[in-house]
Motif scaffolding. Structure first.
Motif: not given
Length: 83
Positions: A5-20, A27-34
């Motif tokens: 799924y397309p990912t982007e960096q969280c605006r508050s931390c370095p984590a990659q997220i998926i917008w769902t 809208d709900m951000p979900v961590d990109a990695e299982p």
């Protein structure tokens, strides 16, 4: 194989997220990695939106495709969360 799924960096931390989108259309951000502790399954609806669905614990056992809501780990979750 787990879909990508397309990912982007969280605006508050370095984590990659998926917008769902939730089943309620929020809208709900979900961590990109299982994550083995995850309880969120992703799918794509007929509109092409990535949909997040919470999986009940007894149905999550052994699944390797589940993720966590990013609100669980983000240090600034309270800043972004809307009730």
């Amino acid at each position: 194989m787990t879909p990508t799924y397309p990912t982007e960096q969280c605006r508050s931390c370095p984590a990659q997220i998926i917008w769902t989108v939730t089943d309620r259309g929020r809208d709900m951000p979900v961590d990109a990695e299982p994550d083995p502790a995850g309880n969120v399954a992703l799918s794509v609806n007929d509109k092409g939106q990535i949909v997040a669905s919470v999986v009940k614990p007894h149905l999550a056992f052994g699944r390797k495709d589940l993720r966590l809501s990013h609100f669980v780990r983000c240090k600034d979750a309270a800043k972004w969360r809307r009730r």
